[in-house]
Enzyme design. Structure first.
Site, PDB file in Angstrom:
ATOM      1  N   PHE A 135       0.841  -1.233   0.042  1.00  0.00           N
ATOM      2  CA  PHE A 135      -0.058  -0.056   0.082  1.00  0.00           C
ATOM      3  C   PHE A 135       0.911   1.167   0.060  1.00  0.00           C
ATOM      4  O   PHE A 135       1.672   1.627   0.768  1.00  0.00           O
ATOM      5  CB  PHE A 135      -0.984   0.035   1.340  1.00  0.00           C
ATOM      6  CG  PHE A 135      -1.889   1.230   1.107  1.00  0.00           C
ATOM      7  CD1 PHE A 135      -2.988   0.990   0.283  1.00  0.00           C
ATOM      8  CD2 PHE A 135      -1.663   2.163   1.840  1.00  0.00           C
ATOM      9  CE1 PHE A 135      -4.006   2.319   0.403  1.00  0.00           C
ATOM     10  CE2 PHE A 135      -2.396   3.322   1.600  1.00  0.00           C
ATOM     11  CZ  PHE A 135      -3.607   3.374   0.780  1.00  0.00           C
ATOM     12  N   ASP A 220       9.306   2.662   1.594  1.00  0.00           N
ATOM     13  CA  ASP A 220       8.261   3.236   2.152  1.00  0.00           C
ATOM     14  C   ASP A 220       8.236   3.038   3.595  1.00  0.00           C
ATOM     15  O   ASP A 220       7.665   1.908   3.944  1.00  0.00           O
ATOM     16  CB  ASP A 220       7.049   2.822   1.174  1.00  0.00           C
ATOM     17  CG  ASP A 220       5.903   3.740   1.901  1.00  0.00           C
ATOM     18  OD1 ASP A 220       6.030   3.991   2.708  1.00  0.00           O
ATOM     19  OD2 ASP A 220       4.729   3.303   1.052  1.00  0.00           O
ATOM     20  N   LYS A 249       2.959   9.996   8.211  1.00  0.00           N
ATOM     21  CA  LYS A 249       2.069   9.538   9.405  1.00  0.00           C
ATOM     22  C   LYS A 249       2.734   9.932  10.775  1.00  0.00           C
ATOM     23  O   LYS A 249       2.479  11.035  11.218  1.00  0.00           O
ATOM     24  CB  LYS A 249       2.126   7.924   9.379  1.00  0.00           C
ATOM     25  CG  LYS A 249       1.184   7.485   8.190  1.00  0.00           C
ATOM     26  CD  LYS A 249       0.613   5.950   8.652  1.00  0.00           C
ATOM     27  CE  LYS A 249      -0.136   5.410   7.310  1.00  0.00           C
ATOM     28  NZ  LYS A 249      -1.585   5.753   7.915  1.00  0.00           N
TER      29      LYS A 249
HETATM   30  C1  LIG Z   1       3.037   2.541   3.686  1.00  0.00           C
HETATM   31  C2  LIG Z   1       1.908   3.650   3.305  1.00  0.00           C
HETATM   32  N1  LIG Z   1       2.365   4.375   2.329  1.00  0.00           N
HETATM   33  C3  LIG Z   1       1.688   5.298   2.003  1.00  0.00           C
HETATM   34  C4  LIG Z   1       0.693   5.778   2.621  1.00  0.00           C
HETATM   35  C5  LIG Z   1      -0.324   6.848   2.111  1.00  0.00           C
HETATM   36  O1  LIG Z   1      -0.216   8.010   3.039  1.00  0.00           O
HETATM   37  P1  LIG Z   1      -1.284   8.987   3.362  1.00  0.00           P
HETATM   38  O2  LIG Z   1      -2.584   8.432   3.689  1.00  0.00           O
HETATM   39  O3  LIG Z   1      -0.665  10.288   4.059  1.00  0.00           O
HETATM   40  O4  LIG Z   1      -1.337   9.657   1.563  1.00  0.00           O
HETATM   41  C6  LIG Z   1       0.317   4.839   3.782  1.00  0.00           C
HETATM   42  C7  LIG Z   1      -1.206   5.304   4.428  1.00  0.00           C
HETATM   43  O5  LIG Z   1      -1.720   4.183   4.951  1.00  0.00           O
HETATM   44  C8  LIG Z   1       0.963   3.717   4.237  1.00  0.00           C
HETATM   45  O6  LIG Z   1       0.551   2.870   5.001  1.00  0.00           O
END
Ligand SMILES: Cc1ncc(COP(=O)(O)O)c(C=O)c1O
Length: 394
Positions: A135, A220, A249
């Site tokens: 994700f 990520d 986050k």
């Molecule tokens: C691993 C990861 N990358 C990217 C995102 C996306 O972040 P945002 O919701 O701040 O755009 C999330 C959100 O849950 C995530 O868990």
């Protein structure tokens, strides 16, 4: 249903399956609803509220900054942005930083950076290999990177340049690599996709492959970073260093901010190639600086290791008791509990009635991602409530 919830249905797009609770206040690991009911919060703003709700160091930093300077534009130098970048660099293996406002935006920037890298160093290579079950966010590009059909299908056609391959399968990464590949992108531990841990040596093998091919490794760490799994960054536990890492986050403990961090060699943007109006604004950076400083000065990652282990043992205890719990997995304070049928929603509801907030990860699984400052006593309380909730659904 409260009037607020009726108004929400009237005015807001129906994109969230909300739990019928209207929260109005938070402190530490607790929140209160509009009727004054207290809840122990094991959702933590979806792994955001690293220092809990309204931590004094964050509240003070934001209050002070809000009276001095909120937003300027990146046409000018601002001190909170520079101080935060310095603190991130001095506590990671990366050397250059770009700030965004969210996780998906940080990931978009990382992919743009990888494409520029491909243009400079890899004969125009532009493809990014990402994993099934991953994700990476909700923008179109990140939906294409996210290897889950349910997120992709509604938006076809998706941007090209992303190849999704099986997670934990190094051969799949190798066979997807071509002269068009500029980077491999993955979460060290998959979060939203199910709290899926990497197999032994998988991340090392991906790192070695990227080195062999001269392509970038983008981690990520939006969900795993900032101490969430027991070290400031997850890569520290797997004996590798990324070329590029994204954060968001927990970084701002609730104030929206994201970041791309890169090694010198991967930091190929030149002025005009990437930008953001709000990214790195003094307000968000002051909150993130206060958060990171507190995490470092108080060994919050150490607390996560200890309390996380305690949480996992408590959940394992429940697994011994309830045969329908098929798995407990995770690291630090990023933990999932899986069931043999789709009772996630019922367990969530029963927890809610007893004053515990949890996240339904999948129809048959729950996710726990409480604030990183949580104590063993709070874990005991949560396990007690879960025990009752699980008893009530059988
Ligand atoms: C691993 C990861 N990358 C990217 C995102 C996306 O972040 P945002 O919701 O701040 O755009 C999330 C959100 O849950 C995530 O868990």
């Amino acid at each position: 249903m409260s009037n607020w919830q009726e108004l929400e249905h009237k005015y807001l797009m129906h994109t969230f399956e909300r739990v019928p609770v209207t929260l109005v206040r938070g402190e530490g690991a607790r929140v209160w609803d509009e009727d004054g009911r207290e809840y122990l919060d094991f959702v933590g703003g979806w792994a955001v509220d690293s220092l809990g709700h309204c931590h004094p160091v964050v509240a003070e930093a934001v209050t002070e900054q809000v009276h001095n300077l909120i937003q300027t534009s990146n046409q000018f130098y601002t001190i909170p942005q520079i101080r935060l970048a310095e603190l991130l660099v001095s506590n990671s293996c990366l050397q250059k930083v770009f700030f965004s406002n969210s996780g998906t935006e940080a990931n978009e920037g990382a992919v743009k950076l990888a494409r520029r890298y491909g243009q400079h160093h890899l004969n125009g290579a532009y493809e990014v290999i990402s994993m099934t079950g991953s994700f990476h966010g909700r923008t179109l590009g990140m939906v294409a990177a996210t290897g889950q059909a349910k997120h992709q299908q509604p938006y076809i056609p998706l941007p090209t340049g992303f190849i999704n391959v099986e997670y934990n399968n190094i051969e799949a990464v190798k066979s997807a690599t071509t002269e068009r590949t500029c980077a491999v992108m993955l979460e060290p531990v998959q979060g939203e996709g199910g709290i899926n841990l990497p197999d032994d040596n998988y991340l090392k093998m991906v790192r070695d492959w990227c080195d062999q091919k001269g392509i970038l490794l983008i981690l990520d760490e939006i969900q795993t970073g900032m101490g969430r799994i027991g070290t400031l960054f997850a890569y520290e536990q797997y004996g590798i260093e990324p070329d590029v890492m994204t954060l968001a986050k927990s970084l701002g403990s609730g104030i929206p901010i994201g970041a791309i961090l890169a090694k010198y060699g991967a930091s190929v943007f030149v002025p005009g190639e990437h930008a953001s109006t709000y990214g790195g604004n003094p307000l968000a950076c002051a909150a993130a600086y206060a958060t990171l400083k507190f995490i470092l000065d108080n060994d919050i990652a150490g607390n996560v290791r200890e309390v996380g282990q305690y949480l996992i043992s408590g959940l394992e205890g429940l697994k011994q008791k309830f045969q329908f719990i098929t798995d407990v997995r995770g690291r630090g304070l990023l933990v999932a509990m899986e069931f043999n049928s789709d009772i996630g929603g019922s367990v969530l509801k029963a927890c809610l009635e007893e004053g515990l907030l949890v996240n339904r990860l999948k129809p048959n699984a729950l996710r726990f991602m409480p604030p990183l400052i949580i104590s063993n006593d709070e874990v005991d309380e949560a396990i007690g409530i879960l025990d009752e909730a699980l008893s009530s659904v059988v």
